[in-house]
Design an enzyme around this catalytic site. Structure first.
Site, PDB file in Angstrom:
ATOM      1  CB  ALA A 167       6.162   3.899  -5.355  1.00 32.24           C
ATOM      2  CE1 TYR A 168      -1.587   3.001  -1.956  1.00 29.12           C
ATOM      3  CE2 TYR A 168      -1.056   4.129   0.097  1.00 29.12           C
ATOM      4  CZ  TYR A 168      -1.986   3.565  -0.762  1.00 29.12           C
ATOM      5  OH  TYR A 168      -3.325   3.595  -0.430  1.00 29.12           O
ATOM      6  CB  THR A 169       4.330   7.680   0.663  1.00 26.13           C
ATOM      7  OG1 THR A 169       4.128   6.630   1.608  1.00 26.13           O
ATOM      8  CG2 THR A 169       4.284   9.017   1.380  1.00 26.13           C
TER       9      THR A 169
END
Length: 254
Positions: free
Chosen positions: A158-160
């Site tokens: 999700a961060y990426t």
């Protein structure tokens, strides 16, 4: 020829300003002459450390506590700030979160939260403040991207995804607004010693592998990001827009 990095007479809104990179950026902008609106989910509205630092530099500080995972709260805050008598000249979208879980087991509620905080809430705030910037024909918008705007990372899908989207959003908004006096850029910090990287620094093997790849030979510190923010926020960067500026000790050059 005169090149200026001064920000006197301007007001900068910095999200995630309570600690880490956000606090360093707020202090750096204040040192360059800007008054600061500091926003964070956990900031003390009356006497935070960042407020004391900014006021010690002779600049005004205004604090707002906002949960960036709460779309309604962000929308209310965006409307409030957009309607203030004194306009926001510089917007630094730095608030962010991370959740580490292998993709096969990644909880969907974590996915939703990370995307909301790191991407959607930032667009809500940017859209609201950019209207006035475009009307005035002047403004600076700076996002905090990541090395994972360029790379995939491990156990942080999700961060990426959110940080890759921030890089794309930076370019899309620059295409629309640069010709109307509003520059839009992003800073991509490298491996910085903040709360978000505690798990990596606490893992001896992972930390060693990271350090071995960084030509500078050290983890970055939050203050390393402040200079890039001051540059992008000021007159010296008037012809810089749509750029994702890596501040990474040389990591991407390897």
């Amino acid at each position: 020829m005169s090149i200026s990095f001064a920000l006197h007479g301007s007001t900068a809104l910095v999200t995630g300003a309570n600690r880490g990179i956000g606090r360093a950026i707020a202090e750096g902008l204040a040192a360059a002459g800007a008054d600061i609106i500091g926003v964070s989910s956990g900031i003390d509205p009356h006497g935070s450390a960042v407020q004391r630092s900014v006021e010690a530099l002779g600049r005004r500080f205004e604090a707002h506590r906002v949960d960036f995972a709460d779309r309604a709260a962000v929308t209310r805050f965006a409307r409030l700030v957009a309607e203030r008598p004194e306009p926001v000249d510089i917007l630094v979208n730095n608030a962010g979160t991370i959740a580490r879980t292998p993709a096969l087991d990644y909880p969907l509620d974590s996915w939703d939260t990370v995307l909301e905080v790191n991407l959607s809430s930032q667009f809500v705030l940017t859209q609201a403040l950019a209207r006035r910037m475009v009307e005035r024909g002047a403004g600076r918008i700076i996002f905090t991207a990541s090395l994972l705007s360029f790379q995939g990372g491990i156990n942080v899908p999700a961060y990426t995804a959110s940080k890759s989207a921030v890089a794309g959003l930076t370019k899309a908004l620059a295409n629309e607004w640069t010709g109307r006096g509003v520059t839009v850029n992003a800073i991509a910090p490298g491996y910085i010693a903040t709360d978000n990287t505690t798990a990596l620094r606490d893992d001896p093997a992972r930390s060693r592998a990271i350090l071995e790849r960084i030509p500078a030979g050290r983890w970055g510190v939050a203050e390393d990001i402040a200079g890039a923010a001051v540059f992008l926020a000021g007159p010296a960067a008037a012809y810089v827009s749509g750029t994702v500026l890596a501040v990474d000790g040389g990591w991407l050059g390897r």
